[in-house]
Design an enzyme around this catalytic site. Structure first.
Site, PDB file in Angstrom:
ATOM      1  CE  LYS A  99      -3.855   1.873   2.787  1.00  0.00           C
ATOM      2  NZ  LYS A  99      -4.659   1.661   4.032  1.00  0.00           N
ATOM      3  CB  SER A 174      -8.029   3.449   3.082  1.00  0.00           C
ATOM      4  OG  SER A 174      -7.095   2.898   4.016  1.00  0.00           O
ATOM      5  CB  SER A 198      -7.976   0.579   5.999  1.00  0.00           C
ATOM      6  OG  SER A 198      -8.763   1.753   6.006  1.00  0.00           O
TER       7      SER A 198
END
Ligand SMILES: *[C@@H]1O[C@H](CO)[C@@H](O)[C@H](O)[C@H]1NC(C)=O
Ligand SMILES: *[C@@H]1O[C@H](CO)[C@@H](O)[C@H](O)[C@H]1NC(C)=O
Ligand SMILES: *[C@@H]1O[C@H](CO)[C@@H](O)[C@H](O)[C@H]1NC(C)=O
Ligand SMILES: *[C@@H]1O[C@H](CO)[C@@H](O)[C@H](O)[C@H]1NC(C)=O
Ligand SMILES: *[C@@H]1O[C@H](CO)[C@@H](O)[C@H](O)[C@H]1NC(C)=O
Ligand SMILES: *[C@@H]1O[C@H](CO)[C@@H](O)[C@H](O)[C@H]1NC(C)=O
Ligand SMILES: *[C@@H]1O[C@H](CO)[C@@H](O)[C@H](O)[C@H]1NC(C)=O
Ligand SMILES: *[C@@H]1O[C@H](CO)[C@@H](O)[C@H](O)[C@H]1NC(C)=O
Ligand SMILES: *[C@@H]1O[C@H](CO)[C@@H](O)[C@H](O)[C@H]1NC(C)=O
Length: 551
Positions: A99, A174, A198
């Protein structure tokens, strides 16, 4: 011995197959290692096959921010180690995506915000360094909801990531770029971060497994922060075993003076191999609390498929011997808990100012949260260059801080909630608590928020959660295998070993995960001279987000 295997396998290959390509579809750590160690494929073959798949299908889901230009030369180095008989490390030659809020010395770390497009850490975060030490190939960076502040996975740098199972839906977030990428077999697994939902929402929305570990188990240093109380980091993968191997490596950082929460780890959780015990055990007699307040029993197209998938999965677990214990305490209302106790509005600015002004952050970048949002402006096409601080907790954070007197009351409320949750476990003699990650299907593209999620309970109390696939909605034209539904399994602090054991049993009993149609075809690996450029589609943003003028 080794040569025999080599000769035999190449004979088999000549006899059986047209292609020498490694098949990246649904590959696991074990399947990559089998291929490498039996001489079927080189590390370069493995890495090339994932890059080829990304090149072939990323335009459909827009999950990637950047590929690592060094990925192939790293693979070549690992091939040298392999032929020298020195293939060590639990993640030897395992392609991993990060990420893009994990610091990397060799790629910018942007949080998917154009304001941080030039932000270049000079060192890896400790968890990333641990991955490299274990032999992982960092394939590149995945999109996320801008600065990890919502669950739609839309950003000014990366645009909108699309759910690989349903081109009309978001991938959760997210960590939605990570989730979509792993579901589409762009890597063996990926990292995520979790401040409220997330690591769990993208697992739920992409038929994947993840772990949000107990706060403190993995150092959060070198990761773009939001909340000292709530932030955690961890892996998202296609099997429980891969989650366990990845967790073992990430947690190997151990005590880190730059994240004082790591001092909380008890001796019994230091240097644990979380994959070692995934061979035995049973669901028989396990007591699972079912959190009825975390369901929405309204009949609708968005909620009924979640309820049906959960009910069907829980019936199968009961048939396998689990005891389901209804938990009806009114305290467990995710909306009310989040409204009263979320700490982001108090903790964000201080942590972000520290991160942005760190001497290890080079390149052109704002050095405070306030200046990050002051760079907000519109481009010539009318697009935002930085997604505005539109959420109440972000606009409050721009003026509020941990010195706000409300903060102490909130922390006291979190201590109460934590004790109440321990009491629920003790009173009912529970092994774990289960509930849907999201009360409704993951929202459509263009929605303003990822509504109905239940992540706040673990986020505030710091209890660990493994998310597992629970089922799918009915197949439709847009969602040919259905929209994935996920279940959270929440355990007591430092109970990762038992929790992963339970999740492994659930995986075996239920066998829910299915790959999306867009990843069902074999992609022949190309022979690369260099890693191709993959550019995110910044303009791929729903017109409604965030205030209607995005290009
Ligand atoms: C084996 O690999 C380790 C870790 O990458 C490295 O430190 C060591 O020098 C290598 N040894 C040989 C003989 O190549
Ligand atoms: C722990 O670290 C946080 C964030 O750096 C800091 O605000 C806090 O004061 C530290 N706590 C203690 C007791 O040192
Ligand atoms: C429950 O689901 C219905 C139908 O989707 C929705 O209208 C309602 O807002 C939901 N309620 C809650 C509390 O989320
Ligand atoms: C619900 O789904 C049915 C069947 O797919 C469809 O006909 C109907 O229009 C949907 N209702 C809503 C409110 O979207
Ligand atoms: C708890 O709630 C469930 C469903 O909402 C209900 O079926 C059950 O009877 C309730 N149990 C108790 C003890 O109230
Ligand atoms: C949960 O809390 C919200 C917000 O406080 C409230 O509106 C809702 O009625 C509560 N739900 C239940 C089932 O009590
Ligand atoms: C950022 O720019 C947009 C468009 O000009 C504006 O609507 C928004 O209020 C701005 N946000 C901030 C925090 O300045
Ligand atoms: C303190 O926090 C409260 C609750 O979020 C907020 O309404 C208020 O504006 C904050 N006060 C200051 C001075 O930042
Ligand atoms: C915490 O619980 C105690 C005892 O039940 C209560 O007196 C106190 O008001 C609670 N505090 C908060 C902030 O909820």
């Amino acid at each position: 011995m080794h040569i025999t295997v080599l000769v035999l396998s190449s004979l088999l290959w000549t006899a059986c197959c047209q292609s020498t390509s490694f098949d990246s579809r649904e590959a696991t750590i074990d399947s990559v290692h089998h291929s490498l160690f039996s001489g079927l494929h080189s590390c370069r073959d493995v890495v090339s096959s994932f890059i080829s798949r990304i090149e072939a299908t990323n335009s459909q889901i827009n999950a990637i921010i950047t590929l690592n230009p060094a990925a192939l030369s790293i693979a070549d180095d690992l091939d040298d180690a392999l032929s020298a008989g020195n293939a060590t490390g639990a993640l030897f030659c395992i392609p991993v995506l990060l990420k893009d809020n994990y610091d990397t010395f060799d790629m910018p770390t942007t949080g998917a915000s154009l304001a941080l497009a030039g932000s270049q850490p000079s060192v890896d975060g400790p968890a990333v360094a641990a991955l490299r030490r274990a032999g992982a190939v960092i394939l590149g960076k995945a999109n996320l909801h801008e600065l990890a502040l919502e669950g739609l996975s839309v950003s000014s740098l990366g645009g909108q990531t699309i759910n690989p199972y349903d081109s009309t839906r978001t991938p959760g977030g997210s960590s939605g770029g990570s989730g979509a990428a792993v579901a589409a077999s762009f890597a063996v697994w990926a990292t995520g971060t979790d401040t409220v939902n997330s690591l769990r929402s993208p697992a739920s929305a992409n038929s994947l497994f993840s772990i949000r570990p107990t706060r403190g188990l993995i150092s959060r240093a070198g990761v773009i922060p939001i909340s000292y109380t709530q932030d955690t980091i961890g892996p998202i993968a296609r099997t429980v075993k891969d989650v366990a191997i990845a967790l073992t490596v990430m947690a190997s950082v151990g005590f880190d003076p730059t994240d004082n929460a790591t001092a909380l780890v008890p001796t019994s959780s230091i240097a644990v191999d979380y994959a070692a015990s995934l061979t035995t055990g049973t669901l028989a007699g396990k007591r699972l609390g079912v959190l009825n307040g975390f369901y929405n029993r309204t009949v609708s197209n968005e909620t009924t498929p979640v309820n049906e998938a959960m009910d069907a999965l829980l019936s199968r677990l009961r048939a396998a011997g689990a005891n389901l214990v209804p938990i009806n305490e009114t305290l467990y209302n995710a909306t009310a808990i989040a409204a009263a106790l979320d700490t982001q509005r108090f903790e964000y600015r201080e942590l972000m100012d520290t991160y942005l002004s760190s001497p290890t952050l080079a390149g052109v970048h704002p050095t405070t949260l306030t200046s990050l949002y002051a760079t907000n402006s519109t481009g010539s096409g009318g697009e935002f260059l930085v997604i505005p601080a539109e959420y109440e907790y972000v606009t409050t954070a721009l003026r509020s801080s941990t010195s706000n007197t409300t903060y102490a009351t909130v922390q006291a409320g979190i201590r109460n909630l934590t004790l109440a949750l321990q009491a629920t476990f003790s009173r009912n003699r529970l092994d774990a608590i289960v509930y849907p990650e999201q009360k409704n299907l993951v929202v459509k593209l263009g929605a303003r928020s990822q509504s109905g999620r239940n992540g706040i309970l673990a986020a505030l109390t710091g209890f660990p959660v493994v998310t597992v696939p629970a089922g799918f909605s009915e197949a439709t034209a847009e969602a040919p295998v259905g929209v994935p539904v996920g279940m959270e399994i929440l355990g007591r602090p430092w109970g990762e070993r038992e929790l992963l054991g339970l999740a492994w049993q659930v995986e075996r009993v239920a066998r829910v995960r299915r790959a999306p149609v867009l990843a069902s075809g074999f992609v022949e690996a190309k022979v690369y001279r260099e890693v191709p450029m993959i550019m995110p589609n910044r303009r791929n943003v729903p017109a409604a987000y965030p205030v209607g003028t995005l290009g």
